[in-house]
Structures are given as structure tokens and as C-alpha cells.
Design a protein around this motif. Structure first.
Motif, PDB file in Angstrom:
ATOM      1  N   MET A 175       0.857  -1.194   0.000  1.00 45.56           N
ATOM      2  CA  MET A 175       0.000   0.000   0.000  1.00 45.56           C
ATOM      3  C   MET A 175       0.890   1.241   0.000  1.00 45.56           C
ATOM      4  O   MET A 175       1.706   1.409   0.890  1.00 45.56           O
ATOM      5  CB  MET A 175      -0.875  -0.028   1.263  1.00 45.56           C
ATOM      6  CG  MET A 175      -1.971   0.963   1.279  1.00 45.56           C
ATOM      7  SD  MET A 175      -3.143   0.459   2.540  1.00 45.56           S
ATOM      8  CE  MET A 175      -4.096   1.920   2.698  1.00 45.56           C
ATOM      9  N   ASP A 176       0.755   2.074  -1.012  1.00 40.44           N
ATOM     10  CA  ASP A 176       1.630   3.244  -1.085  1.00 40.44           C
ATOM     11  C   ASP A 176       1.118   4.384  -0.209  1.00 40.44           C
ATOM     12  O   ASP A 176       0.038   4.309   0.363  1.00 40.44           O
ATOM     13  CB  ASP A 176       1.816   3.697  -2.534  1.00 40.44           C
ATOM     14  CG  ASP A 176       0.497   4.115  -3.176  1.00 40.44           C
ATOM     15  OD1 ASP A 176      -0.549   3.892  -2.553  1.00 40.44           O
ATOM     16  OD2 ASP A 176       0.525   4.649  -4.302  1.00 40.44           O
ATOM     17  N   LYS A 177       1.932   5.419  -0.106  1.00 34.98           N
ATOM     18  CA  LYS A 177       1.604   6.523   0.813  1.00 34.98           C
ATOM     19  C   LYS A 177       0.314   7.233   0.436  1.00 34.98           C
ATOM     20  O   LYS A 177      -0.452   7.630   1.301  1.00 34.98           O
ATOM     21  CB  LYS A 177       2.761   7.540   0.823  1.00 34.98           C
ATOM     22  CG  LYS A 177       3.948   7.096   1.632  1.00 34.98           C
ATOM     23  CD  LYS A 177       4.994   8.186   1.668  1.00 34.98           C
ATOM     24  CE  LYS A 177       6.225   7.717   2.430  1.00 34.98           C
ATOM     25  NZ  LYS A 177       7.277   8.733   2.409  1.00 34.98           N
ATOM     26  N   LYS A 178       0.061   7.378  -0.867  1.00 32.71           N
ATOM     27  CA  LYS A 178      -1.140   8.100  -1.301  1.00 32.71           C
ATOM     28  C   LYS A 178      -2.402   7.367  -0.850  1.00 32.71           C
ATOM     29  O   LYS A 178      -3.343   7.982  -0.350  1.00 32.71           O
ATOM     30  CB  LYS A 178      -1.127   8.252  -2.828  1.00 32.71           C
ATOM     31  CG  LYS A 178      -1.902   9.480  -3.290  1.00 32.71           C
ATOM     32  CD  LYS A 178      -2.010   9.545  -4.795  1.00 32.71           C
ATOM     33  CE  LYS A 178      -0.654   9.798  -5.441  1.00 32.71           C
ATOM     34  NZ  LYS A 178      -0.774   9.972  -6.898  1.00 32.71           N
ATOM     35  N   ASN A 179      -2.412   6.032  -1.028  1.00 32.69           N
ATOM     36  CA  ASN A 179      -3.577   5.252  -0.598  1.00 32.69           C
ATOM     37  C   ASN A 179      -3.732   5.277   0.917  1.00 32.69           C
ATOM     38  O   ASN A 179      -4.847   5.345   1.432  1.00 32.69           O
ATOM     39  CB  ASN A 179      -3.462   3.799  -1.081  1.00 32.69           C
ATOM     40  CG  ASN A 179      -3.891   3.642  -2.519  1.00 32.69           C
ATOM     41  OD1 ASN A 179      -4.427   4.567  -3.119  1.00 32.69           O
ATOM     42  ND2 ASN A 179      -3.629   2.484  -3.086  1.00 32.69           N
ATOM     43  N   ALA A 180      -2.615   5.223   1.641  1.00 37.74           N
ATOM     44  CA  ALA A 180      -2.681   5.264   3.106  1.00 37.74           C
ATOM     45  C   ALA A 180      -3.234   6.606   3.574  1.00 37.74           C
ATOM     46  O   ALA A 180      -4.074   6.666   4.474  1.00 37.74           O
ATOM     47  CB  ALA A 180      -1.295   5.030   3.699  1.00 37.74           C
ATOM     48  N   LEU A 181      -2.780   7.683   2.951  1.00 37.01           N
ATOM     49  CA  LEU A 181      -3.280   9.019   3.311  1.00 37.01           C
ATOM     50  C   LEU A 181      -4.763   9.137   2.984  1.00 37.01           C
ATOM     51  O   LEU A 181      -5.536   9.683   3.769  1.00 37.01           O
ATOM     52  CB  LEU A 181      -2.497  10.103   2.558  1.00 37.01           C
ATOM     53  CG  LEU A 181      -1.104  10.402   3.095  1.00 37.01           C
ATOM     54  CD1 LEU A 181      -0.372  11.358   2.165  1.00 37.01           C
ATOM     55  CD2 LEU A 181      -1.184  11.008   4.492  1.00 37.01           C
ATOM     56  N   GLY A 235      -6.701   7.168   5.540  1.00 39.86           N
ATOM     57  CA  GLY A 235      -6.688   7.876   6.829  1.00 39.86           C
ATOM     58  C   GLY A 235      -7.619   9.067   6.831  1.00 39.86           C
ATOM     59  O   GLY A 235      -8.366   9.302   7.779  1.00 39.86           O
ATOM     60  N   ALA A 236      -7.587   9.840   5.728  1.00 36.25           N
ATOM     61  CA  ALA A 236      -8.457  11.020   5.630  1.00 36.25           C
ATOM     62  C   ALA A 236      -9.923  10.598   5.601  1.00 36.25           C
ATOM     63  O   ALA A 236     -10.773  11.229   6.235  1.00 36.25           O
ATOM     64  CB  ALA A 236      -8.107  11.820   4.378  1.00 36.25           C
ATOM     65  N   ALA A 243     -10.916   9.512   9.134  1.00 34.68           N
ATOM     66  CA  ALA A 243     -11.053  10.674  10.018  1.00 34.68           C
ATOM     67  C   ALA A 243     -12.327  11.451   9.699  1.00 34.68           C
ATOM     68  O   ALA A 243     -13.070  11.852  10.594  1.00 34.68           O
ATOM     69  CB  ALA A 243      -9.828  11.569   9.882  1.00 34.68           C
ATOM     70  N   GLY A 244     -12.590  11.649   8.411  1.00 30.23           N
ATOM     71  CA  GLY A 244     -13.798  12.376   8.001  1.00 30.23           C
ATOM     72  C   GLY A 244     -15.062  11.651   8.413  1.00 30.23           C
ATOM     73  O   GLY A 244     -16.013  12.262   8.901  1.00 30.23           O
ATOM     74  N   THR A 245     -15.078  10.341   8.223  1.00 27.16           N
ATOM     75  CA  THR A 245     -16.249   9.537   8.594  1.00 27.16           C
ATOM     76  C   THR A 245     -16.485   9.593  10.100  1.00 27.16           C
ATOM     77  O   THR A 245     -17.616   9.763  10.559  1.00 27.16           O
ATOM     78  CB  THR A 245     -16.049   8.073   8.147  1.00 27.16           C
ATOM     79  OG1 THR A 245     -15.773   8.058   6.749  1.00 27.16           O
ATOM     80  CG2 THR A 245     -17.284   7.249   8.423  1.00 27.16           C
TER      81      THR A 245
END
Length: 80
Positions: A1-7, A10-11, A14-16
């Protein structure tokens, strides 16, 4: 899982969580409003369906859409 997918994951989480906290805050109020007429309570099955199954289904649909769109975008770049 690359950083973009992890971010992105996560976002989204957090939003949910934030939205759920904002939506549940009136339910924590102990004082009744004028004209407040609460309906019958939910059964255990209804509660689990509403607050456990429904969010999991929504999460799965969003995840599926993100994965499909992400794959189609990568294939487009590969052929160009």
C-alpha cells in the motif's frame, strides 16, 4: 500500500468519524425539547444493522469504487 492510498484511507476514516460524532451529538442531550416526541427504540438487530453493517457496506462500496477508478487510471497512463 503506497503513501497516497494510506493518506486517502486515513483522511476518509477521520472524516467519517468526525461526521458520525457530529451526527450523534444531539442524541446525547438529556433535556427534552418542546414538542419532542421520540419514537419506539430500535431493537438490537436494527441497531447493529444501522451502526455496524450499513457503515461497513458503505465503506466497502467506496473502497471498491476507489480501487476500480485507480486501476483504470493506471491502465490509461500505461497505454499512452
Amino acid at each position: 500500500m503506497d503513501k497516497k492510498n494510506a493518506l486517502r484511507a486515513g483522511a476518509l476514516t477521520a472524516g467519517t468519524t468526525l461526521m458520525m460524532l457530529l451526527m450523534t451529538s444531539p442524541a446525547l442531550a438529556l433535556t427534552r425539547d418542546d414538542g419532542d416526541d421520540p419514537g419506539p427504540g430500535l431493537s438490537v438487530g436494527e441497531t447493529l444493522g444501522l451502526f455496524v453493517v450499513a457503515p461497513l457496506v458503505i465503506f466497502a462500496v467506496i473502497t471498491g469504487l476507489v480501487m476500480v477508478l485507480d486501476k483504470s487510471r493506471k491502465q490509461d497512463h500505461g497505454h499512452a
